[in-house]
Design a protein around this motif. Structure first.
Motif, PDB file in Angstrom:
ATOM      1  N   SER A 115      -2.011  12.907   4.636  1.00 51.19           N
ATOM      2  CA  SER A 115      -3.142  11.981   4.549  1.00 51.19           C
ATOM      3  C   SER A 115      -3.081  11.178   3.249  1.00 51.19           C
ATOM      4  CB  SER A 115      -4.457  12.753   4.647  1.00 51.19           C
ATOM      5  OG  SER A 115      -5.546  11.882   4.494  1.00 51.19           O
ATOM      6  N   ASN A 116      -2.786  11.859   2.125  1.00 47.79           N
ATOM      7  CA  ASN A 116      -2.651  11.148   0.844  1.00 47.79           C
ATOM      8  C   ASN A 116      -1.529  10.123   0.908  1.00 47.79           C
ATOM      9  OD1 ASN A 116      -4.723  12.610  -0.329  1.00 47.79           O
ATOM     10  ND2 ASN A 116      -3.365  14.028  -1.386  1.00 47.79           N
ATOM     11  N   LEU A 117      -0.388  10.525   1.464  1.00 46.00           N
ATOM     12  CA  LEU A 117       0.755   9.620   1.566  1.00 46.00           C
ATOM     13  C   LEU A 117       0.410   8.426   2.451  1.00 46.00           C
ATOM     14  CD1 LEU A 117       3.704   8.973   0.942  1.00 46.00           C
ATOM     15  CD2 LEU A 117       4.361  10.400   2.878  1.00 46.00           C
ATOM     16  N   LYS A 118      -0.243   8.688   3.576  1.00 49.79           N
ATOM     17  CA  LYS A 118      -0.651   7.614   4.490  1.00 49.79           C
ATOM     18  C   LYS A 118      -1.577   6.637   3.766  1.00 49.79           C
ATOM     19  CE  LYS A 118      -3.986   8.059   7.216  1.00 49.79           C
ATOM     20  NZ  LYS A 118      -5.042   8.517   8.039  1.00 49.79           N
ATOM     21  N   ASP A 119      -2.533   7.155   2.991  1.00 51.08           N
ATOM     22  CA  ASP A 119      -3.463   6.294   2.258  1.00 51.08           C
ATOM     23  C   ASP A 119      -2.734   5.402   1.259  1.00 51.08           C
ATOM     24  OD1 ASP A 119      -5.518   7.471   3.682  1.00 51.08           O
ATOM     25  OD2 ASP A 119      -6.221   8.727   2.011  1.00 51.08           O
ATOM     26  N   VAL A 120      -1.733   5.959   0.577  1.00 46.81           N
ATOM     27  CA  VAL A 120      -0.960   5.177  -0.393  1.00 46.81           C
ATOM     28  C   VAL A 120      -0.185   4.069   0.321  1.00 46.81           C
ATOM     29  CG1 VAL A 120       1.015   5.264  -1.982  1.00 46.81           C
ATOM     30  CG2 VAL A 120      -0.779   7.006  -2.130  1.00 46.81           C
ATOM     31  N   ILE A 121       0.509   4.415   1.397  1.00 50.66           N
ATOM     32  CA  ILE A 121       1.319   3.420   2.112  1.00 50.66           C
ATOM     33  C   ILE A 121       0.446   2.326   2.716  1.00 50.66           C
ATOM     34  CG2 ILE A 121       2.845   3.061   4.107  1.00 50.66           C
ATOM     35  CD1 ILE A 121       4.025   5.864   3.474  1.00 50.66           C
ATOM     36  N   ILE A 122      -0.626   2.705   3.378  1.00 51.65           N
ATOM     37  CA  ILE A 122      -1.518   1.703   3.980  1.00 51.65           C
ATOM     38  C   ILE A 122      -2.164   0.850   2.901  1.00 51.65           C
ATOM     39  CG2 ILE A 122      -3.682   1.418   5.277  1.00 51.65           C
ATOM     40  CD1 ILE A 122      -2.723   3.775   7.038  1.00 51.65           C
ATOM     41  N   GLY A 123      -2.567   1.467   1.782  1.00 51.05           N
ATOM     42  CA  GLY A 123      -3.137   0.706   0.666  1.00 51.05           C
ATOM     43  C   GLY A 123      -2.161  -0.326   0.129  1.00 51.05           C
ATOM     44  N   ASN A 124      -0.883   0.065   0.006  1.00 45.27           N
ATOM     45  CA  ASN A 124       0.139  -0.885  -0.455  1.00 45.27           C
ATOM     46  C   ASN A 124       0.305  -2.037   0.529  1.00 45.27           C
ATOM     47  OD1 ASN A 124       0.642   0.529  -2.780  1.00 45.27           O
ATOM     48  ND2 ASN A 124       2.504   1.507  -2.030  1.00 45.27           N
ATOM     49  N   LEU A 125       0.342  -1.728   1.818  1.00 44.25           N
ATOM     50  CA  LEU A 125       0.493  -2.783   2.827  1.00 44.25           C
ATOM     51  C   LEU A 125      -0.700  -3.737   2.809  1.00 44.25           C
ATOM     52  CD1 LEU A 125       1.952  -0.685   5.779  1.00 44.25           C
ATOM     53  CD2 LEU A 125       3.181  -2.285   4.306  1.00 44.25           C
ATOM     54  N   GLU A 126      -1.903  -3.191   2.628  1.00 43.29           N
ATOM     55  CA  GLU A 126      -3.091  -4.045   2.557  1.00 43.29           C
ATOM     56  C   GLU A 126      -3.053  -4.942   1.323  1.00 43.29           C
ATOM     57  OE1 GLU A 126      -6.262  -1.172   2.789  1.00 43.29           O
ATOM     58  OE2 GLU A 126      -6.137  -1.061   4.989  1.00 43.29           O
ATOM     59  N   ASN A 127      -2.585  -4.405   0.190  1.00 43.51           N
ATOM     60  CA  ASN A 127      -2.465  -5.213  -1.030  1.00 43.51           C
ATOM     61  C   ASN A 127      -1.437  -6.331  -0.868  1.00 43.51           C
ATOM     62  OD1 ASN A 127      -4.437  -3.861  -2.490  1.00 43.51           O
ATOM     63  ND2 ASN A 127      -2.991  -2.363  -3.299  1.00 43.51           N
TER      64      ASN A 127
END
Length: 192
Positions: A115-127
């Motif tokens: 879940s933490n990893l998913k949040d980081v990856i999705i956050g990067n894609l959104e940025n």
């Protein structure tokens, strides 16, 4: 702070495998020095009252420790730090007898890490989307592979990864480096 803390009891394993407690531990580690619950809550963008219970349980389990207290404007501030740089679940007879419990806790731990990893990856894609860039110039890697190693080679490989992660877990003064999130797992496959 110890290099490795071995977790033996159910209380210790529960305290290190709950996703919210993992986030608390990661926040403490990111500060790089003993911190108050308020400081950690600010990093996590959570009210301190939400963290106090969890920090208390983590101290009782030996995951966090009270480093020192300091009086600030008449209020006693408690500064905590992780007890170890890494945590290992120590195999022993009592844990082997409770393999269902260990399996359940491991499942919770892995779900939290994923879940933490998913949040980081999705956050990067959104940025990246917000910035209007057409390509990803920020490295992100997901790998999966079978490897054939002796038990000694596997231990050596795990230790090299841990050492590399520890060497790069803190930003040194004046360094201009990017922060990366790493989630590493390795498990022996018992073939039939």
């Amino acid at each position: 702070m110890k290099e490795v803390v071995e977790l033996i009891t159910d209380e210790q394993i529960k305290a290190i495998t709950e996703p919210y407690k993992i986030k608390i531990l990661l926040a403490f580690e990111s500060i790089d020095k003993p911190a108050t619950v308020k400081q950690v809550a600010d990093i996590m963008k959570e009210p301190p009252s939400k963290l106090y219970y969890h920090v208390k349980k983590m101290v009782q389990a030996g995951i966090l420790e009270l480093h020192h207290t300091e009086e600030i404007n008449g209020i006693l501030a408690k500064y905590y730090q992780p007890t170890g740089k890494t945590y290992d679940i120590a195999p022993n007879k009592s844990l082997k007898e409770r393999k269902t419990y260990i399996t359940d806790r491991t499942n919770i731990l892995l779900n939290g890490c994923y879940s933490n990893l998913k949040d980081v990856i999705i956050g990067n894609l959104e940025n990246i989307q917000k910035s209007g860039e057409n390509s990803c110039k920020y490295p992100c890697s997901i790998s999966s592979s079978d490897m054939y190693l002796t038990d000694d080679e596997a231990k050596d490989f795990i230790n090299k990864i841990k050492k590399f992660m520890q060497e790069h877990s803190k930003r040194k003064n004046g360094e201009v480096k990017n922060k990366y999130y790493i989630f590493n797992t390795m498990a022996k496959i018992f073939e039939k």
